[in-house]
Design a protein around this motif. Sequence first.
Motif: not given
Length: 192
Positions: A45, A48, A89, A91-92, A96, A102, A105, A129, A133
């Motif tokens: 995270y 990211d 948001y 991006y995630f 995913t 990501t 990850k 997400e 999140r």
Amino acid sequence: MTDHETNETAAEVKVDRQRPETPSYEEVLFYERKPAGFWVRFWAYLIDLLVVTALTSILVKPVFALVGLETSGVPWYAPYAILSALIFYGYFVLMTKFFRQTVGKMIMGIRVVSLKTDDLSWMTLLFREWIGRFISVTIWPLYWIVGFTPLKQGVHDYIADTTVVHEESFRKNKLLQKKTPDGSGLHETSAF
């Protein structure tokens, strides 16, 4: 054999006949991907966050600087803050959806998997997400539950029925299978 010994043997047989038959179980070993714990997810995270900050600095900040709009110390409803949140948001969600992971990850060797299906649907991702999140980022102690749940799930994982697993690491589990009374086939299973 004396009468006393014969009576004991008969009593033992009587007791054995009254005892119900215990079902026969078969132990089966299987391997499953090992859930990713709190610390590996935490470092992913942080990576990211660096990527999102870089994207925001490269894509959004120059535009606002050219127009002469302020980018530091702005309220949450300012255009810069809204665009930054969309990049965060987006991006995630997009990473995913298309890669199941990501950049953070990928570097840490973990990925998101669904507990119900083989595919991550758009609705699952939006719940995980965005809503999940948002809750985890807003209330930090809720993210810490990742370290204390059996499948290492956070609130956002519980909401979307997902978890994060290691790509190259497996754990061994045992499964008890109960045979049917007539001995044909297996009908009831339980993991332990």
